[in-house]
Design an enzyme around this catalytic site. Sequence first.
Site, PDB file in Angstrom:
ATOM      1  N   GLN A 229       0.895  -1.166   0.000  1.00 21.27           N
ATOM      2  CA  GLN A 229       0.000   0.000   0.000  1.00 21.27           C
ATOM      3  C   GLN A 229       0.932   1.213   0.000  1.00 21.27           C
ATOM      4  OE1 GLN A 229      -3.075   0.940  -0.494  1.00 21.27           O
ATOM      5  NE2 GLN A 229      -2.503   3.036   0.006  1.00 21.27           N
TER       6      GLN A 229
ATOM      7  N   ARG B  71      -9.380  -3.408   8.304  1.00 24.97           N
ATOM      8  CA  ARG B  71      -9.687  -2.111   7.707  1.00 24.97           C
ATOM      9  C   ARG B  71      -9.764  -1.055   8.797  1.00 24.97           C
ATOM     10  NH1 ARG B  71     -14.962  -1.275   3.829  1.00 24.97           N
ATOM     11  NH2 ARG B  71     -14.605   0.935   3.373  1.00 24.97           N
TER      12      ARG B  71
ATOM     13  N   ASP C 150      -0.672  11.284   6.345  1.00 26.01           N
ATOM     14  CA  ASP C 150      -1.878  10.576   6.794  1.00 26.01           C
ATOM     15  C   ASP C 150      -2.753  11.440   7.708  1.00 26.01           C
ATOM     16  OD1 ASP C 150      -1.570   8.324   5.375  1.00 26.01           O
ATOM     17  OD2 ASP C 150      -1.441   6.950   7.090  1.00 26.01           O
TER      18      ASP C 150
ATOM     19  N   HIS D 135     -11.056   7.202  -9.747  1.00 25.73           N
ATOM     20  CA  HIS D 135      -9.674   7.701  -9.625  1.00 25.73           C
ATOM     21  C   HIS D 135      -8.888   7.517 -10.927  1.00 25.73           C
ATOM     22  CE1 HIS D 135      -9.009   9.093  -5.563  1.00 25.73           C
ATOM     23  NE2 HIS D 135      -9.432   7.969  -4.999  1.00 25.73           N
TER      24      HIS D 135
ATOM     25  N   LYS E 179     -10.829   1.880   8.960  1.00 22.72           N
ATOM     26  CA  LYS E 179     -12.101   2.574   9.101  1.00 22.72           C
ATOM     27  C   LYS E 179     -13.020   1.859  10.108  1.00 22.72           C
ATOM     28  CE  LYS E 179     -16.297   3.252   6.556  1.00 22.72           C
ATOM     29  NZ  LYS E 179     -17.058   3.067   5.357  1.00 22.72           N
TER      30      LYS E 179
ATOM     31  N   HIS F 264     -15.764   4.319  -6.741  1.00 21.33           N
ATOM     32  CA  HIS F 264     -14.823   5.328  -6.253  1.00 21.33           C
ATOM     33  C   HIS F 264     -13.411   5.060  -6.807  1.00 21.33           C
ATOM     34  CE1 HIS F 264     -13.140   8.131  -3.163  1.00 21.33           C
ATOM     35  NE2 HIS F 264     -12.097   7.331  -3.286  1.00 21.33           N
ATOM     36  N   GLU F 265     -12.939   3.841  -6.629  1.00 18.17           N
ATOM     37  CA  GLU F 265     -11.570   3.532  -7.090  1.00 18.17           C
ATOM     38  C   GLU F 265     -11.468   3.663  -8.610  1.00 18.17           C
ATOM     39  OE1 GLU F 265      -9.733   3.746  -4.718  1.00 18.17           O
ATOM     40  OE2 GLU F 265     -11.114   3.218  -3.101  1.00 18.17           O
TER      41      GLU F 265
ATOM     42  N   GLY G 224     -10.177   0.562   2.481  1.00 21.31           N
ATOM     43  CA  GLY G 224     -11.289   0.033   1.699  1.00 21.31           C
ATOM     44  C   GLY G 224     -10.834  -0.347   0.304  1.00 21.31           C
ATOM     45  N   GLY G 225     -10.235   0.613  -0.357  1.00 21.43           N
ATOM     46  CA  GLY G 225      -9.784   0.358  -1.716  1.00 21.43           C
ATOM     47  C   GLY G 225      -8.625   1.256  -2.062  1.00 21.43           C
ATOM     48  N   MET G 226      -7.846   0.836  -3.042  1.00 22.40           N
ATOM     49  CA  MET G 226      -6.723   1.646  -3.516  1.00 22.40           C
ATOM     50  C   MET G 226      -6.711   1.583  -5.040  1.00 22.40           C
ATOM     51  SD  MET G 226      -4.266   3.644  -2.854  1.00 22.40           S
ATOM     52  CE  MET G 226      -3.366   4.431  -4.182  1.00 22.40           C
ATOM     53  N   GLU G 227      -6.641   2.779  -5.612  1.00 25.98           N
ATOM     54  CA  GLU G 227      -6.824   2.936  -7.055  1.00 25.98           C
ATOM     55  C   GLU G 227      -5.573   2.607  -7.862  1.00 25.98           C
ATOM     56  OE1 GLU G 227      -6.765   5.269  -4.673  1.00 25.98           O
ATOM     57  OE2 GLU G 227      -5.937   7.182  -5.354  1.00 25.98           O
ATOM     58  N   ASN G 228      -4.875   1.518  -7.563  1.00 25.28           N
ATOM     59  CA  ASN G 228      -3.676   1.206  -8.327  1.00 25.28           C
ATOM     60  C   ASN G 228      -4.059   1.063  -9.803  1.00 25.28           C
ATOM     61  OD1 ASN G 228      -1.991   1.175  -6.013  1.00 25.28           O
ATOM     62  ND2 ASN G 228      -2.934  -0.781  -5.445  1.00 25.28           N
TER      63      ASN G 228
ATOM     64  N   TYR H 269     -12.512  14.484   1.206  1.00 26.96           N
ATOM     65  CA  TYR H 269     -13.527  13.674   0.531  1.00 26.96           C
ATOM     66  C   TYR H 269     -14.877  14.399   0.476  1.00 26.96           C
ATOM     67  CZ  TYR H 269     -10.486   9.537   0.984  1.00 26.96           C
ATOM     68  OH  TYR H 269      -9.464   8.646   0.878  1.00 26.96           O
TER      69      TYR H 269
ATOM     70  N   GLU I 121      -9.393  13.276  -3.931  1.00 26.14           N
ATOM     71  CA  GLU I 121     -10.487  12.547  -3.271  1.00 26.14           C
ATOM     72  C   GLU I 121     -11.853  13.229  -3.383  1.00 26.14           C
ATOM     73  OE1 GLU I 121     -10.155   9.582  -2.556  1.00 26.14           O
ATOM     74  OE2 GLU I 121      -7.978   9.353  -2.416  1.00 26.14           O
TER      75      GLU I 121
HETATM   76  N1  BES Z   1      -6.729   6.642  -2.408  1.00 25.09           N
HETATM   77  C1  BES Z   1      -7.581   6.269  -1.347  1.00 25.09           C
HETATM   78  C2  BES Z   1      -6.899   5.523  -0.245  1.00 25.09           C
HETATM   79  C3  BES Z   1      -5.776   6.238   0.473  1.00 25.09           C
HETATM   80  C4  BES Z   1      -5.731   7.608   0.575  1.00 25.09           C
HETATM   81  C5  BES Z   1      -4.779   5.509   1.044  1.00 25.09           C
HETATM   82  C6  BES Z   1      -4.656   8.231   1.224  1.00 25.09           C
HETATM   83  C7  BES Z   1      -3.732   6.115   1.695  1.00 25.09           C
HETATM   84  C8  BES Z   1      -3.658   7.495   1.782  1.00 25.09           C
HETATM   85  C9  BES Z   1      -8.777   5.457  -1.833  1.00 25.09           C
HETATM   86  O1  BES Z   1      -9.220   5.824  -3.084  1.00 25.09           O
HETATM   87  C10 BES Z   1      -9.909   5.688  -0.889  1.00 25.09           C
HETATM   88  O2  BES Z   1     -10.331   6.797  -0.795  1.00 25.09           O
HETATM   89  N2  BES Z   1     -10.385   4.649  -0.231  1.00 25.09           N
HETATM   90  C11 BES Z   1     -11.482   4.721   0.703  1.00 25.09           C
HETATM   91  C12 BES Z   1     -12.755   4.228   0.094  1.00 25.09           C
HETATM   92  C13 BES Z   1     -13.621   5.240  -0.506  1.00 25.09           C
HETATM   93  C14 BES Z   1     -14.944   4.614  -0.948  1.00 25.09           C
HETATM   94  C15 BES Z   1     -13.870   6.456   0.328  1.00 25.09           C
HETATM   95  C16 BES Z   1     -11.174   3.817   1.872  1.00 25.09           C
HETATM   96  O3  BES Z   1     -10.229   3.052   1.772  1.00 25.09           O
HETATM   97  O4  BES Z   1     -11.904   3.856   2.847  1.00 25.09           O
HETATM   98 ZN    ZN Z   2     -10.115   7.710  -3.018  1.00 20.77          ZN
END
Ligand code: BES
Ligand code: ZN
Length: 624
Positions: free
Chosen positions: A161, A578, A397, A321, A580, A317-318, A290-294, A405, A340
């Site tokens: 990540q 996760r 971070d 991106h 979150k 969402h991803e 949750g997800g990462m837009e690789n 967002y 975001e």
């Molecule tokens: N790019 C982010 C994840 C991220 C941001 C990781 C900054 C590390 C530092 C990804 O697109 C994201 O926003 N993921 C969210 C899900 C989204 C539906 C809000 C997440 O992981 O909760």
């Molecule tokens: Zn995002």
Amino acid sequence: MLKNSLLVLSMVVSLCACQNNKSANSMKKYPVDPMSGKDAHTQSNADSVEMQHLDLDIAVDMNRKQISGCASWTINNKSKAKELRLDTYDLTIDSVAVDGKAVAHSLDKQIKFLGSALHIPIEAKSSLVKICYHTGKDARALQWLSPQLTHDKTHPFLYTQSESIYARSWIPCADGPGIRFTYDARVTVPKGLLALMSAENPQAVNDSGVYHFAMEMPIPAYLMALAVGDITFRSIDTRTGVYTEPGMIDKASNELADVGEMVNTAEKLYGPYRWGRYDVLVLPPGFPIGGMENPKLTFSTPTIIAGDRSLVSLIAHELAHSWSGNLVTNATWNDFWLNEGFTDYFERRIMEEMKGKDYADMLWELGYQDLVDNVKELGDTSRDTWLYLDLKGRDPDDGLTDIPYEKGSHFLKLLEQKVGREKFDPFLAKYFSSHAFKTITTQAFLAYLDSNLLKGDAALEKDLNINAWVYGPGIPANCPRAGNERFAKVDAERERFLKGTPPVELTTSEWTTHEWLQFLRKMPAKLTVAQMQKLDKAFSFTATGNSEIADLWFIMAIRTDYTNAFASMEQFLSSVGRRKFLEPLYGEMIKTPKGKAMAKRIYQKYRMNYHPLAQESLDKMMSK
Ligand code: BES
Ligand code: ZN
């Protein structure tokens, strides 16, 4: 304080901005930050030495939990710099060669968050810098899973990540979002395992354990990604598909069956998908986000698998991106809302197209509630509630709140409402195409907005009050709020329950996940155990397989000391990584002495299952 100094600066700048051009105009309107576009989170000198291409040749040792190999950088020393400076974090540098000749390098002392700058002597005409290295135990980008921590429990797993500044912990690189390069990679893994990257990917395991990758579009380091494990592939349509462990492939591909349609929908909104394939890798449950837009390959948590496709907006969402973030990238982490906020907005537009306005309105309303809660938590005068962040000297971070967002997406929704979709949609499509594969600062975006959408309309500008959004705290008075027909019905049913109607008599049969979330979110802070029992008996919340609902329910269970749910909660905490979900659950537990004891016991037992970054933040929380 900072706000004042920005204002003074803007006055100075506007005094000297005598040319009558558009950017000078926008300078007068908005505060000017002389640090705009300066990335405080990279120690590299990529502004002097162009990093054109990376040729990565690495081996992944799943037993020693180590990546080793060489990163060969093709550079253009356009300003004849005497050295190349790169970012590293807990890397051991084994050797460095420039154009085939060994050179002596030096590594600075580690700076908090930033790591150690690597200095390599170069000459004006130097063009290839080869760095051989191996990763350390503190590689913050890497999570090494023992078989026990995977879904199938048979093979080890590794994933990276890299966002925001963790790529440097597995590749020596110029690790800033404003620095783009193309890459090739050769990755050697234990036989029988598959390797995947943010690149053109293999679709099946081969006999050699050696995989080749190419990413022909220039990307920033935070989009470098690798996963290694017992992974299988299934197509969705000709350009989309799902990767995951064999034991999860049926469920995962069923959940993601609409992803092909999602890409088509996104293209109709804002123009062609520029990355070739779009695949999703569904990871083991320890994935910290949750997800990462690789690029080409979104990494996703398995906690979106609810069985009814109700949590796939995360994939929207991803996917979004691929335009906002991967194609047009925030220049620094201070400009994070450009990634975001745009993506949250785009995500909801995709969901609106696919599921209807009333569905998207639920997403908007839940997002608005998150925004209100987050502003309350941070304080409504907090500098961290501006869209334009100030993360200098801090961990990027720290900027990872709901502000970029939700305040970001609501700002775009306001723009949409004020000018109408017939103007706003083409504006966004043109923004993406004209800035493709480039980076953008907040300042440059506002100038672009001025010249391409607002066009000097003073009444409109006054109405928007952009400074309050971008350079001011809290939630501006003109923040749009979605209508919420479906939630109004939910609110009425909740009221009936609170007035004593037995839960089985409530009208809930048509509800989707989001309605259940609204139902639980707005419950009074503390129900009685008897009320919890009744709800549980009627709706089986304790046994729900829906991670979002489970998370909320467990928080309520902690608050009310509803012990019937604790075994399920512990089960959840043992596998789900996760952040979150983890942070609010542990955070709720530690509010009382009894809860704190429980939190400590559970955390001690499962700490090793969590990602290094989740461990860092939970360690901090537990030591309080
Ligand atoms: N790019 C982010 C994840 C991220 C941001 C990781 C900054 C590390 C530092 C990804 O697109 C994201 O926003 N993921 C969210 C899900 C989204 C539906 C809000 C997440 O992981 O909760
Ligand atoms: Zn995002």
